[in-house]
Write a protein that holds these residues in place. Structure first.
Motif, PDB file in Angstrom:
ATOM      1  N   ASP A  49       0.843  -1.193   0.000  1.00  0.00           N
ATOM      2  CA  ASP A  49       0.000   0.000   0.000  1.00  0.00           C
ATOM      3  C   ASP A  49       0.883   1.251   0.000  1.00  0.00           C
ATOM      4  N   PRO A  50       0.930   2.012  -1.091  1.00  0.00           N
ATOM      5  CA  PRO A  50       1.774   3.213  -1.138  1.00  0.00           C
ATOM      6  C   PRO A  50       1.300   4.316  -0.199  1.00  0.00           C
ATOM      7  N   LYS A  51       0.116   4.146   0.389  1.00  0.00           N
ATOM      8  CA  LYS A  51      -0.392   5.124   1.347  1.00  0.00           C
ATOM      9  C   LYS A  51      -0.196   4.677   2.788  1.00  0.00           C
ATOM     10  N   LYS A  52       0.519   3.556   2.969  1.00  0.00           N
ATOM     11  CA  LYS A  52       0.825   3.057   4.314  1.00  0.00           C
ATOM     12  C   LYS A  52       2.305   2.703   4.397  1.00  0.00           C
ATOM     13  N   VAL A  53       3.152   3.709   4.216  1.00  0.00           N
ATOM     14  CA  VAL A  53       4.598   3.507   4.209  1.00  0.00           C
ATOM     15  C   VAL A  53       5.199   4.067   5.502  1.00  0.00           C
ATOM     16  N   THR A  54       5.962   3.232   6.192  1.00  0.00           N
ATOM     17  CA  THR A  54       6.706   3.640   7.383  1.00  0.00           C
ATOM     18  C   THR A  54       8.190   3.586   7.062  1.00  0.00           C
ATOM     19  N   ILE A  55       8.912   4.683   7.254  1.00  0.00           N
ATOM     20  CA  ILE A  55      10.364   4.660   7.087  1.00  0.00           C
ATOM     21  C   ILE A  55      10.999   4.472   8.456  1.00  0.00           C
ATOM     22  N   PHE A  56      12.041   3.634   8.511  1.00  0.00           N
ATOM     23  CA  PHE A  56      12.720   3.413   9.783  1.00  0.00           C
ATOM     24  C   PHE A  56      14.205   3.192   9.547  1.00  0.00           C
ATOM     25  N   GLY A  57      15.013   3.607  10.520  1.00  0.00           N
ATOM     26  CA  GLY A  57      16.454   3.486  10.369  1.00  0.00           C
ATOM     27  C   GLY A  57      17.151   3.631  11.700  1.00  0.00           C
ATOM     28  N   GLU A  58      18.428   3.224  11.727  1.00  0.00           N
ATOM     29  CA  GLU A  58      19.208   3.236  12.971  1.00  0.00           C
ATOM     30  C   GLU A  58      20.502   4.013  12.769  1.00  0.00           C
ATOM     31  N   SER A  59      20.925   4.757  13.783  1.00  0.00           N
ATOM     32  CA  SER A  59      22.155   5.544  13.761  1.00  0.00           C
ATOM     33  C   SER A  59      22.070   6.566  12.628  1.00  0.00           C
ATOM     34  N   ALA A  60      23.008   6.550  11.670  1.00  0.00           N
ATOM     35  CA  ALA A  60      22.904   7.479  10.547  1.00  0.00           C
ATOM     36  C   ALA A  60      21.611   7.237   9.765  1.00  0.00           C
ATOM     37  N   GLY A  61      21.102   5.999   9.805  1.00  0.00           N
ATOM     38  CA  GLY A  61      19.803   5.718   9.193  1.00  0.00           C
ATOM     39  C   GLY A  61      18.677   6.402   9.935  1.00  0.00           C
ATOM     40  N   GLY A  62      18.766   6.446  11.272  1.00  0.00           N
ATOM     41  CA  GLY A  62      17.770   7.173  12.061  1.00  0.00           C
ATOM     42  C   GLY A  62      17.836   8.662  11.798  1.00  0.00           C
ATOM     43  N   ALA A  63      19.062   9.207  11.719  1.00  0.00           N
ATOM     44  CA  ALA A  63      19.211  10.624  11.388  1.00  0.00           C
ATOM     45  C   ALA A  63      18.667  10.910   9.991  1.00  0.00           C
ATOM     46  N   SER A  64      18.883   9.975   9.063  1.00  0.00           N
ATOM     47  CA  SER A  64      18.339  10.140   7.708  1.00  0.00           C
ATOM     48  C   SER A  64      16.819  10.198   7.736  1.00  0.00           C
ATOM     49  N   VAL A  65      16.202   9.288   8.486  1.00  0.00           N
ATOM     50  CA  VAL A  65      14.739   9.307   8.624  1.00  0.00           C
ATOM     51  C   VAL A  65      14.288  10.666   9.144  1.00  0.00           C
ATOM     52  N   SER A  66      14.966  11.169  10.162  1.00  0.00           N
ATOM     53  CA  SER A  66      14.619  12.457  10.752  1.00  0.00           C
ATOM     54  C   SER A  66      14.762  13.593   9.737  1.00  0.00           C
ATOM     55  N   LEU A  67      15.827  13.566   8.940  1.00  0.00           N
ATOM     56  CA  LEU A  67      16.018  14.590   7.918  1.00  0.00           C
ATOM     57  C   LEU A  67      14.956  14.504   6.830  1.00  0.00           C
ATOM     58  N   LEU A  68      14.527  13.287   6.504  1.00  0.00           N
ATOM     59  CA  LEU A  68      13.446  13.137   5.526  1.00  0.00           C
ATOM     60  C   LEU A  68      12.133  13.653   6.097  1.00  0.00           C
ATOM     61  N   VAL A  69      11.941  13.487   7.398  1.00  0.00           N
ATOM     62  CA  VAL A  69      10.758  14.052   8.040  1.00  0.00           C
ATOM     63  C   VAL A  69      10.754  15.571   7.886  1.00  0.00           C
ATOM     64  N   ILE A  70      11.939  16.182   7.948  1.00  0.00           N
ATOM     65  CA  ILE A  70      12.048  17.635   7.832  1.00  0.00           C
ATOM     66  C   ILE A  70      11.972  18.101   6.381  1.00  0.00           C
ATOM     67  N   SER A  71      12.462  17.290   5.443  1.00  0.00           N
ATOM     68  CA  SER A  71      12.630  17.741   4.065  1.00  0.00           C
ATOM     69  C   SER A  71      11.312  17.921   3.320  1.00  0.00           C
ATOM     70  N   PRO A  72      11.119  19.066   2.684  1.00  0.00           N
ATOM     71  CA  PRO A  72       9.914  19.242   1.854  1.00  0.00           C
ATOM     72  C   PRO A  72       9.923  18.332   0.625  1.00  0.00           C
ATOM     73  N   LEU A  73      11.107  17.870   0.197  1.00  0.00           N
ATOM     74  CA  LEU A  73      11.181  16.993  -0.973  1.00  0.00           C
ATOM     75  C   LEU A  73      10.589  15.617  -0.708  1.00  0.00           C
ATOM     76  N   ALA A  74      10.495  15.240   0.573  1.00  0.00           N
ATOM     77  CA  ALA A  74       9.982  13.914   0.928  1.00  0.00           C
ATOM     78  C   ALA A  74       8.501  13.937   1.294  1.00  0.00           C
ATOM     79  N   LYS A  75       7.871  15.074   1.154  1.00  0.00           N
ATOM     80  CA  LYS A  75       6.467  15.188   1.528  1.00  0.00           C
ATOM     81  C   LYS A  75       5.600  14.200   0.749  1.00  0.00           C
ATOM     82  N   GLY A  76       4.761  13.458   1.463  1.00  0.00           N
ATOM     83  CA  GLY A  76       3.833  12.528   0.845  1.00  0.00           C
ATOM     84  C   GLY A  76       4.418  11.173   0.491  1.00  0.00           C
ATOM     85  N   LEU A  77       5.718  10.965   0.765  1.00  0.00           N
ATOM     86  CA  LEU A  77       6.355   9.692   0.411  1.00  0.00           C
ATOM     87  C   LEU A  77       6.268   8.656   1.519  1.00  0.00           C
TER      88      LEU A  77
END
Length: 574
Positions: free
Chosen positions: A226-254
């Motif tokens: 389901d493209p409308k039920k996507v959870t991103i998850f990551g650890e360490s630099a992956g966790g920081a990446s998830v956080s940056l994607l949460v902030i980024s307007p380019l990732a909106k709706g993904l």
């Protein structure tokens, strides 16, 4: 003599922290006896008699295969190989392929330098041709019943890591009727070169991640997701990446939910403050004598990948020697504001003002993140002496404190962790506690405090360790309980069941402990209350998993008061 001694101590501290960075970045990859069985293999083994499965994606047919109880599609191109003129450039749409793409084995990892064994000499591995994505599904696709999707982003200090099945086999997650996706993204200078201007604005590795998420949105329904039920998850630099994607307007709706494990955008290590300097230093080491960004980047594109990686690692070590506490070298940066910028405002300020993709979140850390330092205790003693000479080095750069107050602030930090009459970080427990708080606990809890004003946010602390004598769980200790591992004691199985259920419940229901769900002993994980620091609810994941309030309260109050008294906004990290 005093000057010579002090210089020797500075050098020892630099070696210590470079070692620390490599140990933290490679810990979850190389501790194969107790965590994962990781090997470099060109393909995942499978029996010819096992069933195969074809799925048509946007650019052609892909062939997957049965792995245990799940189906895996490994090594699907999600972008063109970033080679030649595409080095340092944003990812490009791949070409269509003829016939069927063999997705039955892992493809190349991105270029990186690894430690073959803990504290051994580094070894170069990987390829620039590395932008591949993996999809794991529990059953043959059924477009009538679309399943929730979890997209994993690996850690490794933005310089190491990969998405291979050997390292991150997701069978347990997929068995919960979840589709799991993982992918490679460019690392080190290949993924995070920045000249600090519009020639090479940086964050190419993050742009790879966003491109992969766009691929998921376009293609995951073909796998039954389901493209409308996507959870991103990551650890360490992956966790920081998830956080940056949460902030980024380019990732909106993904994506619609996010999980950050031991890393967020405001961790002090998750941001490069020396990116332009590093870029030109690499050029100088390769005899590229210029201060012009375009000339530098054009010439770096013609350097062999091996030479570029080798010299960039040398520059990384040099700059970490100078300041090991305030940011990685080839890491995310602030870009100039533009429609193509991943991030252009300070991360702390964006979270504080609610300028982020407002989705439910799980955020947490292990109970003793820097516990790995116990393995390199001789260097701990040397670093202790160094900080007694210069306690001002303990002050976070992102505090933006007045230079005349740095020594006073540093002494307060030293006294908090060692006592007014103690040597700052001796015995080594003091150093471990300081680094755990500085790199992880303080910024993670602040992230939770900021985001919970706007979205449902759950805080956890992972405390389980197989060593009963250990004082806490170290960085990445939770990973064997989310992915395939050889941990198989009774307690291990209970923790794995608990972790997988919490994470997949969140992906399904936005609630890790929904009503009437017997998860982790029927414990209820409460989200934080907005704007109520006195009631910071959290889940302590251990042999007996419990809910509680205000973890590490004394340290958090100390640091909050310090920032309040001496800090000057705007903050980027915290």
């Amino acid at each position: 003599m005093c000057y010579i001694v002090r210089m020797c101590l500075f050098k020892s501290a630099a070696i210590f922290f470079s070692t620390l960075i490599f140990v933290l970045c490679n810990h979850h990859i190389h501790d194969s006896k107790s965590k994962f069985h990781y090997k470099h293999k060109s393909r995942v083994d499978y029996k010819a008699s096992e069933p195969f499965l074809e799925v048509k994606v946007e650019h052609g047919l892909v062939l997957g295969r049965k792995i245990n109880s799940i189906y895996g599609f490994n090594g699907i191109p999600y972008a063109k190989p970033p080679i030649g003129k595409l080095r340092f450039e944003p990812p490009q749409t791949p070409n269509r392929w003829q016939g069927t793409w063999n997705a039955t084995f892992d493809r190349n990892q991105c270029i990186q330098t690894e430690l073959l064994e803990q504290l051994s000499l580094p070894s170069l591995s990987g390829s620039e041709d590395c932008l591949y994505i993996n999809v794991y599904i529990p059953q043959k696709p059924d477009k009538r019943t679309l399943l929730p999707v979890m997209v994993w982003i690996y850690g490794g200090g933005f310089i190491t890591g990969n998405s291979s099945y050997d390292l991150y086999g997701p069978d347990g997650l997929v068995d919960q009727n979840i589709i799991v996706v993982s992918f490679n993204y460019r690392l080190g200078i290949f993924g995070f070169l920045s000249t600090g201007d519009d020639v090479a604005p940086g964050n190419i590795g993050l742009k790879d991640q966003i491109f992969a998420l766009k691929w998921v949105k376009k293609n995951i329904k073909r796998f039954g997701g389901d493209p409308k039920k996507v959870t991103i998850f990551g650890e360490s630099a992956g966790g920081a990446s998830v956080s940056l994607l949460v902030i980024s307007p380019l990732a909106k709706g993904l994506f619609q939910k996010a999980i950050m494990q031991s890393g967020t955008a405001i961790c002090p290590w998750a941001f490069s403050r020396t990116a332009r300097e590093a870029a030109f230093k690499v050029g100088a080491r390769l005899n590229i004598r210029t201060q012009n960004s375009r000339s530098l980047v054009d010439q770096l594109k013609n350097v062999s990948a091996d030479s570029l990686q080798s010299q960039s690692l040398s520059v990384l070590a040099e700059l970490l020697f100078r300041d090991p506490l305030n940011g990685l070298i080839f890491a995310p940066v602030l870009e100039h504001a533009s429609e193509d910028a991943v991030i252009h405002d300070e991360a702390y300020e964006s979270l504080d003002k609610g300028n982020f993709n407002q989705v439910p979140q799980i955020i947490g850390y292990t109970s003793l993140e820097a516990a790995l330092l116990a393995n390199i205790s001789p260097l701990v003693a040397l670093f202790t002496i160094l900080l007694n000479f210069t306690p001002s080095r303990l002050v976070p750069l992102d505090m933006n404190a007045d230079e005349t107050q740095l020594d006073t602030i540093g002494r307060r930090i030293r006294n908090f962790y060692a006592g007014s009459n103690g040597s700052i970080l001796f015995p080594s427990d003091n150093l471990i506690n300081y680094l755990s708080d500085h790199f992880f606990v303080r910024p993670v809890q602040k992230t939770v405090n900021l985001t919970s004003k706007y979205v449902t946010t759950y805080l956890y602390r992972f405390s389980y360790t197989t060593n009963l004598a250990a004082k806490g769980a170290a960085h990445a200790d939770e990973l064997p309980y989310l992915f395939n591992s050889d941990r198989n004691s009774t307690d291990d199985r209970l923790i794995k069941k608990c972790m997988i259920k919490l994470w997949t419940n969140f992906a399904k229901y936005s609630d890790p402990t929904p009503d009437n769900e017997n998860t982790c002993g029927k414990v209820t994980w409460k989200p934080l209350k907005p704007n109520d620091r006195s009631q910071m609810y959290y889940l302590n994941i251990n042999r007996t998993t419990t809910s509680g309030q205000n973890p590490s309260r004394e340290a958090i109050v100390f640091w909050d008061n310090l920032y309040r008294q001496y800090g000057n906004r705007p903050f980027n990290t915290y």
